[in-house]
Design a protein around this motif. Structure first.
Motif, PDB file in Angstrom:
ATOM      1  N   TYR A 213       0.903  -1.023  -0.044  1.00 30.51           N
ATOM      2  CA  TYR A 213      -0.126  -0.098   0.167  1.00 30.51           C
ATOM      3  C   TYR A 213       0.920   1.266   0.018  1.00 30.51           C
ATOM      4  CZ  TYR A 213      -3.078   3.737   2.268  1.00 30.51           C
ATOM      5  OH  TYR A 213      -3.590   4.934   2.245  1.00 30.51           O
ATOM      6  N   VAL A 214       0.587   2.078  -0.833  1.00 30.97           N
ATOM      7  CA  VAL A 214       1.369   3.453  -0.902  1.00 30.97           C
ATOM      8  C   VAL A 214       0.178   4.406  -1.045  1.00 30.97           C
ATOM      9  CG1 VAL A 214       2.618   5.025  -2.461  1.00 30.97           C
ATOM     10  CG2 VAL A 214       3.268   2.503  -2.181  1.00 30.97           C
ATOM     11  N   ASP A 215       0.302   5.742  -0.209  1.00 30.91           N
ATOM     12  CA  ASP A 215      -0.751   6.818  -0.576  1.00 30.91           C
ATOM     13  C   ASP A 215       0.334   8.132  -0.549  1.00 30.91           C
ATOM     14  OD1 ASP A 215      -0.215   8.073   2.087  1.00 30.91           O
ATOM     15  OD2 ASP A 215      -1.607   6.688   2.839  1.00 30.91           O
ATOM     16  N   VAL A 216      -0.639   9.055  -1.057  1.00 31.57           N
ATOM     17  CA  VAL A 216      -0.029  10.184  -1.276  1.00 31.57           C
ATOM     18  C   VAL A 216      -0.505  11.461  -0.113  1.00 31.57           C
ATOM     19  CG1 VAL A 216       0.426   9.877  -3.752  1.00 31.57           C
ATOM     20  CG2 VAL A 216      -1.741  11.062  -3.093  1.00 31.57           C
ATOM     21  N   ALA A 217      -0.734  11.096   1.060  1.00 30.94           N
ATOM     22  CA  ALA A 217      -1.376  11.697   2.008  1.00 30.94           C
ATOM     23  C   ALA A 217      -0.479  12.839   2.459  1.00 30.94           C
ATOM     24  CB  ALA A 217      -1.834  10.897   3.270  1.00 30.94           C
TER      25      ALA A 217
END
Length: 363
Positions: A116-120
């Motif tokens: 999982y990767v996010d751009v938060a």
């Protein structure tokens, strides 16, 4: 360290594996999501478009991503998230506010056994990810990388690269020299959620911990490398770097500062959203980010510059996925960009998206 999911994916997706890797993008039709989808396609990945609005997903597939799977899903429907992640190799979460989307997507990624990767950019949402998922992700050998974007990710990589062989530093400052900030609607909503969570107070990282305060903003002068030169910044305009940097570096004082013009555009209710100024959809916004770390009487610095803070989040996130799936990671579990990747090598891989000046070696 290479074990668990990271090791499995490295075996499945080694450099000799000709199978095209499939990456789900949640929030694919959002402003940053569209850049991520385009970057995945440019890098040879197969994007799976996901998010709440099936119509917008189909429109995006027809206009910009032919051949991409379309899998509508909602964070309040775990079964739909499970269907969205079936058969994929990783997921990138581009849908804010991440205070609402990160936890359900991470849970789904853990169930599916995929990174999982996010751009938060939300401070509190990123802190939640470390707080609530660190132990479980580590036990599973899973990979969860929050804030893999312009805010939180790039600054963390720059500070880590500037540290070099230092095991600790007294303080780190990250200065954001944006030409302006045309905030997207998603940025505004996320900012509202963050302000509500902290009761309108401001936040800083000092004495080795996050503190909340009501101090009025102050202005300072920052001398960026030429051609940017001296800029007026809002001091301690705190961004997600105050979560990512201290998550793995022994630096008790971490401060971020923002160009005055950008801060004013963000706070103004009528500032327009970004508009495309080239064939890739990037705006004409430019940025320079300088990270300075100090230990005793010595300081080190690293600088990155480029164009469009939203667009540059795409190569950051996609490079992260590529490195995770090919086993080029330093750890597993919940980890920031600077912890899980070789920071200097990662930054150099971002050319031509950014220009760099790293300690001891221009790039």
């Amino acid at each position: 360290m290479r074990h668990g999911h990271a090791h499995t994916n490295a075996r499945r997706h080694g450099r000799g594996d000709e199978r095209r890797r499939v990456v789900a993008v949640f929030g694919a039709y959002g402003h940053t999501g569209r850049f991520v989808v385009a970057q995945l396609r440019a890098r040879g990945f197969v994007p799976v478009l996901s998010g709440r609005d099936a119509g917008k997903l189909r429109d995006l597939a027809a206009a910009s991503a032919p051949g991409s799977g379309v899998r509508p899903a909602s964070v309040d429907d775990p079964a739909s998230l499970d269907r969205a992640l079936t058969g994929v190799d990783a997921v990138i979460n581009c849908a804010g506010p991440f205070a609402l989307t990160a936890a359900p997507l991470i849970e789904a990624a853990l169930r599916a056994g995929v990174p999982y990767v996010d751009v938060a950019a939300e401070i509190e949402a990123n802190l939640d990810t470390f707080t609530h998922f660190a132990d479980r992700a580590a036990a599973l050998g899973a990979v969860v990388v929050p804030a893999m974007a312009f805010y939180g990710g790039l600054g963390d990589l720059l500070v880590t690269a500037a540290m070099g062989d230092w095991t600790a530093a007294d303080e780190a400052d990250i200065a954001y020299g944006l030409s302006g900030w045309r905030p997207t609607p998603g940025t505004r909503v996320a900012g509202t959620v963050s302000r509500e969570r902290r009761g309108g107070r401001r936040v800083r990282f000092t004495g080795g911990r996050l503190t909340y305060h009501d101090d009025a903003p102050t202005l300072l002068k920052w001398d960026f490398p030429e051609p940017t030169g001296s800029r007026e910044l809002v001091g301690e305009f705190t961004m997600a770097d105050v979560v990512t940097v201290p998550s793995h570096l022994d630096v008790p004082e971490v401060r971020t500062h923002m160009a005055r013009e950008a801060a004013e555009e963000l706070s103004a209710p009528d500032t327009s959203a970004p508009s495309a100024a080239d064939e890739d959809g990037r705006s004409d916004q430019t940025f320079v980010v300088e990270a300075v770390v100090r230990s005793g009487g010595t300081q080190r610095r690293a600088v990155a510059s480029g164009r469009d803070i939203y667009a540059v989040s795409a190569p950051l996130a996609v490079e992260a996925v590529d490195r995770i799936l090919t086993g080029r990671v330093l750890t597993t579990g919940v980890a920031s960009a600077g912890r899980i990747f070789d920071a200097a090598d990662f930054l150099r891989a971002l050319a031509p998206h950014i220009s760099l000046e790293l300690p001891g070696r221009p790039a």
